[in-house]
Design a protein around this motif. Structure first.
Motif, short mmCIF file in Angstrom:
data_model
loop_
_atom_site.label_atom_id
_atom_site.label_comp_id
_atom_site.label_asym_id
_atom_site.label_seq_id
_atom_site.Cartn_x
_atom_site.Cartn_y
_atom_site.Cartn_z
N ASN A 83 64.52 77.39 -26.24
CA ASN A 83 65.46 78.42 -25.42
C ASN A 83 65.62 77.58 -24.02
O ASN A 83 65.65 78.19 -23.20
CB ASN A 83 64.84 79.67 -25.25
CG ASN A 83 65.92 80.83 -24.90
OD1 ASN A 83 67.20 80.33 -24.85
ND2 ASN A 83 65.57 81.70 -24.10
N VAL A 88 68.84 82.95 -25.04
CA VAL A 88 68.56 84.22 -25.50
C VAL A 88 67.96 84.96 -24.51
O VAL A 88 67.15 84.54 -23.58
CB VAL A 88 67.52 83.94 -26.54
CG1 VAL A 88 67.05 85.29 -27.15
CG2 VAL A 88 67.98 83.11 -27.68
N GLU A 90 66.33 88.86 -22.89
CA GLU A 90 65.41 89.80 -23.57
C GLU A 90 65.98 91.10 -22.73
O GLU A 90 65.77 91.19 -21.29
CB GLU A 90 64.05 89.53 -23.48
CG GLU A 90 63.11 90.58 -24.00
CD GLU A 90 61.66 90.15 -23.89
OE1 GLU A 90 60.80 90.91 -24.39
OE2 GLU A 90 61.59 88.76 -23.74
N HIS A 124 72.51 85.87 -27.29
CA HIS A 124 71.89 86.88 -28.03
C HIS A 124 70.75 87.70 -27.12
O HIS A 124 70.54 87.02 -26.20
CB HIS A 124 70.78 86.49 -29.13
CG HIS A 124 71.26 85.63 -30.33
ND1 HIS A 124 71.75 84.26 -30.19
CD2 HIS A 124 71.81 86.15 -31.50
CE1 HIS A 124 72.37 84.18 -31.37
NE2 HIS A 124 72.29 84.96 -32.21
N VAL A 126 67.46 90.02 -27.23
CA VAL A 126 66.39 90.35 -27.96
C VAL A 126 65.58 91.70 -27.45
O VAL A 126 65.89 91.77 -26.01
CB VAL A 126 65.22 89.33 -28.21
CG1 VAL A 126 64.62 89.15 -27.02
CG2 VAL A 126 64.12 89.87 -29.40
N PHE A 145 71.75 96.39 -32.75
CA PHE A 145 70.83 95.41 -32.63
C PHE A 145 70.23 95.38 -34.30
O PHE A 145 70.15 96.19 -34.99
CB PHE A 145 69.36 95.97 -32.19
CG PHE A 145 69.51 95.69 -30.63
CD1 PHE A 145 69.01 94.57 -30.05
CD2 PHE A 145 70.33 96.50 -29.73
CE1 PHE A 145 69.20 94.45 -28.57
CE2 PHE A 145 70.28 96.16 -28.37
CZ PHE A 145 69.77 95.09 -27.74
N THR A 148 64.67 91.74 -37.27
CA THR A 148 64.31 90.52 -37.51
C THR A 148 62.83 90.41 -38.37
O THR A 148 62.15 91.64 -38.63
CB THR A 148 64.14 89.58 -36.47
OG1 THR A 148 62.84 89.78 -35.69
CG2 THR A 148 65.29 89.56 -35.39
N ALA A 166 61.04 92.44 -33.21
CA ALA A 166 62.23 92.07 -32.56
C ALA A 166 63.33 92.36 -33.29
O ALA A 166 63.66 92.01 -34.24
CB ALA A 166 61.94 90.49 -32.25
N ILE A 168 67.71 92.03 -32.69
CA ILE A 168 68.50 90.94 -32.08
C ILE A 168 69.93 91.69 -31.92
O ILE A 168 70.53 92.04 -32.85
CB ILE A 168 68.49 89.86 -32.91
CG1 ILE A 168 67.29 89.01 -32.80
CG2 ILE A 168 69.59 88.92 -32.19
CD1 ILE A 168 66.99 88.35 -31.45
N VAL A 177 69.80 84.01 -36.25
CA VAL A 177 68.68 84.77 -35.43
C VAL A 177 68.03 83.53 -34.81
O VAL A 177 67.67 82.55 -35.42
CB VAL A 177 67.83 85.32 -36.42
CG1 VAL A 177 66.45 85.85 -35.60
CG2 VAL A 177 68.41 86.63 -37.03
N LEU A 180 61.81 82.96 -31.79
CA LEU A 180 61.15 83.68 -30.70
C LEU A 180 59.76 83.22 -30.71
O LEU A 180 59.21 82.92 -31.88
CB LEU A 180 61.58 85.02 -31.02
CG LEU A 180 63.08 85.52 -31.09
CD1 LEU A 180 63.02 86.92 -31.37
CD2 LEU A 180 63.55 85.37 -29.60
#
Length: 182
Positions: A83, A88, A90, A124, A126, A145, A148, A166, A168, A177, A180
């Motif tokens: 990442n 991504v 959060e 994305h 999360v 969401f 996952t 998690a 997503i 996906v 993570l």
């Protein structure tokens, strides 16, 4: 007095307002957070300002004042290079005052968080949810969401056997996906 909910980002200079709502959240819902009120109440201005720079803080208000808060930061990948481009985001620290629960505040905060993440170029978002918290899983699912396969032990003060999942939210065309860190 208006019940209209507004959500706005907080800047670094809004650290005192963020501190007040964060401490209120820790005191009112201690089971929902990794940190405790006693751990954070004496943090100095410098630490709060650094927190404001690390993640975007979103404040929900209505005619009665502050009714909720959420944060958007960079998700932790399995390995730093996964990442490195920060694609991504959060969502974390979501909290709504007891009097405003069930009034759409959480929805407005999540929507603002997704928009903020998308505006930062994230693909994305999360959101970690307690796997035994059916209400939270249903809320996140209803927002779009998707669950996952990623699980981790609950990070909040809870039973050691509980897990978080998690979830997503794709913010664009990329439906894959991401990898993570759990």
């Amino acid at each position: 007095m208006s019940d209209e909910i507004t959500v706005r980002p907080l800047g670094v200079d809004d650290w005192e307002q963020y501190k007040a709502v964060r401490l209120n959240a820790l005191e009112e819902s201690p089971e929902a957070f990794v940190a405790t009120y006693d751990e954070e109440k004496d943090y100095d201005e410098d630490l709060w300002r650094k927190r404001m720079q690390r993640s975007e803080r979103l404040l929900a208000e209505n005619g009665n004042g502050v009714v909720g808060v959420a944060s958007v930061g960079t998700a932790r990948p399995v390995e730093d290079e996964d990442n490195a481009d920060g694609l991504v985001g959060e969502l974390f620290g979501l909290w709504v005052t007891p009097a405003a629960r069930g009034t759409g505040v959480a929805t407005r905060l999540v929507r603002a968080g997704a928009e903020a993440a998308k505006g930062q170029g994230r693909r994305h978002l999360v959101y970690w949810v307690g796997s035994d918290n059916g209400r939270a899983v249903a809320f996140a699912s209803g927002f779009g969401f998707r669950p996952t396969d990623y699980r981790r032990p609950m990070r909040v003060k809870a039973d050691d056997s509980e897990e978080e999942i998690a979830m997503i939210l794709p913010l664009g065309e990329d439906r894959a996906v991401p990898t993570l860190r759990v």
